[in-house]
Design an enzyme around this catalytic site. Structure first.
Site, PDB file in Angstrom:
ATOM      1  N   CYS A   1      -7.179   9.863  -4.866  1.00 15.22           N
ATOM      2  CA  CYS A   1      -6.452  10.783  -4.013  1.00 15.22           C
ATOM      3  C   CYS A   1      -6.317  10.245  -2.603  1.00 15.22           C
ATOM      4  O   CYS A   1      -6.900   9.222  -2.253  1.00 15.22           O
ATOM      5  CB  CYS A   1      -7.225  12.098  -3.926  1.00 15.22           C
ATOM      6  SG  CYS A   1      -7.692  12.741  -5.521  1.00 15.22           S
TER       7      CYS A   1
ATOM      8  N   GLY B   1      -1.273   9.762  -4.537  1.00 11.94           N
ATOM      9  CA  GLY B   1      -1.317  10.855  -5.503  1.00 11.94           C
ATOM     10  C   GLY B   1      -0.037  11.643  -5.445  1.00 11.94           C
ATOM     11  O   GLY B   1       0.412  12.028  -4.364  1.00 11.94           O
TER      12      GLY B   1
ATOM     13  N   ASN C   1     -11.856  12.174  -2.150  1.00  8.13           N
ATOM     14  CA  ASN C   1     -11.270  11.042  -2.849  1.00  8.13           C
ATOM     15  C   ASN C   1     -12.407  10.244  -3.472  1.00  8.13           C
ATOM     16  O   ASN C   1     -13.238   9.710  -2.769  1.00  8.13           O
ATOM     17  CB  ASN C   1     -10.494  10.182  -1.834  1.00  8.13           C
ATOM     18  CG  ASN C   1     -10.010   8.862  -2.411  1.00  8.13           C
ATOM     19  OD1 ASN C   1      -9.786   7.911  -1.676  1.00  8.13           O
ATOM     20  ND2 ASN C   1      -9.841   8.770  -3.709  1.00  8.13           N
ATOM     21  N   GLY C   2     -12.427  10.215  -4.791  1.00 14.76           N
ATOM     22  CA  GLY C   2     -13.462   9.441  -5.456  1.00 14.76           C
ATOM     23  C   GLY C   2     -13.839  10.046  -6.780  1.00 14.76           C
ATOM     24  O   GLY C   2     -13.102  10.869  -7.344  1.00 14.76           O
TER      25      GLY C   2
ATOM     26  N   TYR D   1      -3.719  -3.065  -5.308  1.00 12.72           N
ATOM     27  CA  TYR D   1      -2.622  -2.181  -5.712  1.00 12.72           C
ATOM     28  C   TYR D   1      -2.540  -0.872  -4.942  1.00 12.72           C
ATOM     29  O   TYR D   1      -1.454  -0.440  -4.574  1.00 12.72           O
ATOM     30  CB  TYR D   1      -2.798  -1.857  -7.207  1.00 12.72           C
ATOM     31  CG  TYR D   1      -1.905  -0.771  -7.746  1.00 12.72           C
ATOM     32  CD1 TYR D   1      -0.597  -1.052  -8.147  1.00 12.72           C
ATOM     33  CD2 TYR D   1      -2.349   0.545  -7.864  1.00 12.72           C
ATOM     34  CE1 TYR D   1       0.226  -0.050  -8.660  1.00 12.72           C
ATOM     35  CE2 TYR D   1      -1.533   1.548  -8.371  1.00 12.72           C
ATOM     36  CZ  TYR D   1      -0.254   1.240  -8.769  1.00 12.72           C
ATOM     37  OH  TYR D   1       0.551   2.212  -9.268  1.00 12.72           O
TER      38      TYR D   1
ATOM     39  N   ASP E   1       0.743  -7.089 -10.013  1.00 11.35           N
ATOM     40  CA  ASP E   1      -0.574  -7.014  -9.374  1.00 11.35           C
ATOM     41  C   ASP E   1      -1.678  -6.809 -10.393  1.00 11.35           C
ATOM     42  O   ASP E   1      -2.816  -7.194 -10.175  1.00 11.35           O
ATOM     43  CB  ASP E   1      -0.594  -5.894  -8.319  1.00 11.35           C
ATOM     44  CG  ASP E   1      -0.035  -4.609  -8.864  1.00 11.35           C
ATOM     45  OD1 ASP E   1      -0.693  -3.982  -9.706  1.00 11.35           O
ATOM     46  OD2 ASP E   1       1.093  -4.236  -8.461  1.00 11.35           O
TER      47      ASP E   1
END
Ligand code: SF4
Length: 442
Positions: free
Chosen positions: A6, A33, A100-101, A228, A332
């Site tokens: 995210c 996201g 985020n994670g 990426y 990538d």
């Protein structure tokens, strides 16, 4: 089960513009996201707006109220469900958080998701700072978080291993904590610094800011952010994402050269890698693949159906540029191989004589439990296969990847996570990996 990858933002604003700044930053973090978006702010209590889709579809700015404090979130789900219930921020009326994670050990604490787990730990602590300390103590994995409290505090925290980026900046007189610096700079702001792994940034209701290292640990930053995920114009922990990508391409050309007529990148994130490959190999670069403006990243769509429907109309080909040519096709990364297989076919259908695939990352062979949605090993094209076998599966004349060592030297950081390539997970606690896989399986 919810895993996350995210983009997050938190804003403290001197002149009550926090909600609007958070909204603008979220739009610039959209690449992190595209499935849902949400904003919390203070307006006589914590208010939260969230919805499905891109930021501008999910949140109608007409409903945003002025506030001195706001957090926001863009999300792509990895559950396969992708419902509004999973959208963040998540609030309990006293605090609201966006993160985020992935916290792989959340399930040991009796909560349904890692976001709920964080909320529970914070709610049960005497104050927000004590909550963050407790979290750093018991949580494993990746968690960059922003939190606002009904008392008017803003908190940003980056997990002790620093898996995900988090940066502190200013736009005018307003403090902004966000996933990537590029979003802040694009809005005319300036970067104060990256939030350090294990560091808490605390802004009180009057805008007094302090920071504290809560926990320390050997750092393990996600190499895939450079490859990426992050925007090319971001700088993470002092390393330019664009320059890292160019170097990935240069090393790819040096170590995995193939005699060809043109270098063609798969747009967008592969373009700097192809620039590096072309520069080093002296093979001219041609932007012969064109990505339609509406295309979303297929890898971040949550279900196979959605991924395939996105692939249908994602790329156009410049036939004139590739007809009769030997092509080095640069990507990538290759996850499941769907996109690459289709592109190789597209190249051949449009007259390419040879298609050699060169990949700016090592083989992805293992799932990630630190915040990126890679599927289980069985679904990954590179798992248990040689480059020759992969080439035959995607219909290419040859396929070569970077090695892990080559990737590390290109990015120029030794403190990188490479678990999805190596299977070595830099987690705090030890796990039965098959159990983890079953917990995280969709
Ligand atoms: S496993 Fe791969 S994607 Fe996940 S954090 Fe590590 S490097 Fe990033």
């Amino acid at each position: 089960m919810i895993k996350e990858h995210c983009g997050i933002v938190g804003v403290w604003s001197k002149d009550n513009k926090a909600t609007f700044i958070a909204y603008e930053v979220l739009k610039l973090l959209q690449h992190r996201g595209q499935e849902s978006a949400g904003i919390s702010y203070i307006d006589g209590g914590i208010k939260t707006l969230k919805g499905m889709g891109l930021v501008e579809d999910a949140i109608d700015p007409i409903f945003l109220k002025s506030s001195n404090l706001s957090i926001g979130h863009v999300r792509y789900s990895t559950t396969g469900k992708g419902t509004i219930d999973e959208a963040q921020p998540l609030s309990n009326g006293k605090i609201s958080l966006a993160f985020n994670g992935t916290i792989p050990n959340y399930y040991k604490f009796g909560t349904n998701t890692d976001t709920e787990f964080i909320l529970k730990v914070l709610s049960e602590s005497e104050d927000i700072k004590a909550g963050i300390r407790k979290l750093a103590d018991i949580a494993d994995g990746a968690y960059s978080i922003v939190i606002l409290t009904s008392d008017g505090e803003l908190i940003g925290f980056r997990d002790p291993k620093g898996f995900r980026p988090l940066v502190l900046g200013k736009i005018g007189e307003n403090y902004v904590i966000a996933s990537e610096d590029s979003a802040i700079r694009q809005l005319g702001g300036s970067i104060i610094r990256d939030v350090k792994p294990g560091e808490m940034i605390y802004v009180d209701k009057n805008g007094n800011i302090e920071s504290e290292i809560i926990a320390s640990s050997p750092v393990s930053f996600c190499s895939f952010e450079y490859i990426y995920f992050a925007r090319s114009d971001s700088v993470i922990d002092g390393v330019s994402v664009y320059s890292a990508r160019v170097r990935l391409g240069e090393i790819l050309a040096e170590k995995h050269y193939v005699d060809a007529d043109i270098v063609v990148p798969v747009p967008e994130s592969s373009i700097p890698i192809a620039v590096g490959y072309s520069r080093k190999s002296k093979i001219p670069l041609e932007l012969a693949l064109v990505r339609s403006m509406i295309a979303k990243r297929s890898f971040i769509m949550p279900t196979q159906d959605k991924r395939e429907s996105v692939l249908e109309d994602k790329f156009g080909v410049v036939k004139d540029a590739i007809q009769g040519k030997r092509i080095v096709l640069i990507d990538d990364s290759i996850v499941r191989g769907n996109t690459m297989k289709r592109i190789v076919k597209l190249m051949r259908d449009n007259g390419a004589r040879q298609v050699h695939v060169r990949v700016g990352s090592p083989k992805i062979r293992y799932p990630c439990y630190m915040g990126i949605d890679f599927p289980t090993s069985r679904e990954l094209i590179a798992y248990g296969k040689t480059e020759k076998e992969i080439a035959s599966e995607i219909g290419a004349d040859s396929v070569e990847y970077l090695t892990i060592e080559e990737m590390i030297s290109a990015i120029g950081r030794k403190d990188l996570c490479h678990a999805c390539f190596s299977g070595v997970y830099p987690l705090k606690f030890s796990y039965d990996m098959s159990q983890l896989e079953s917990v995280f399986k969709r």
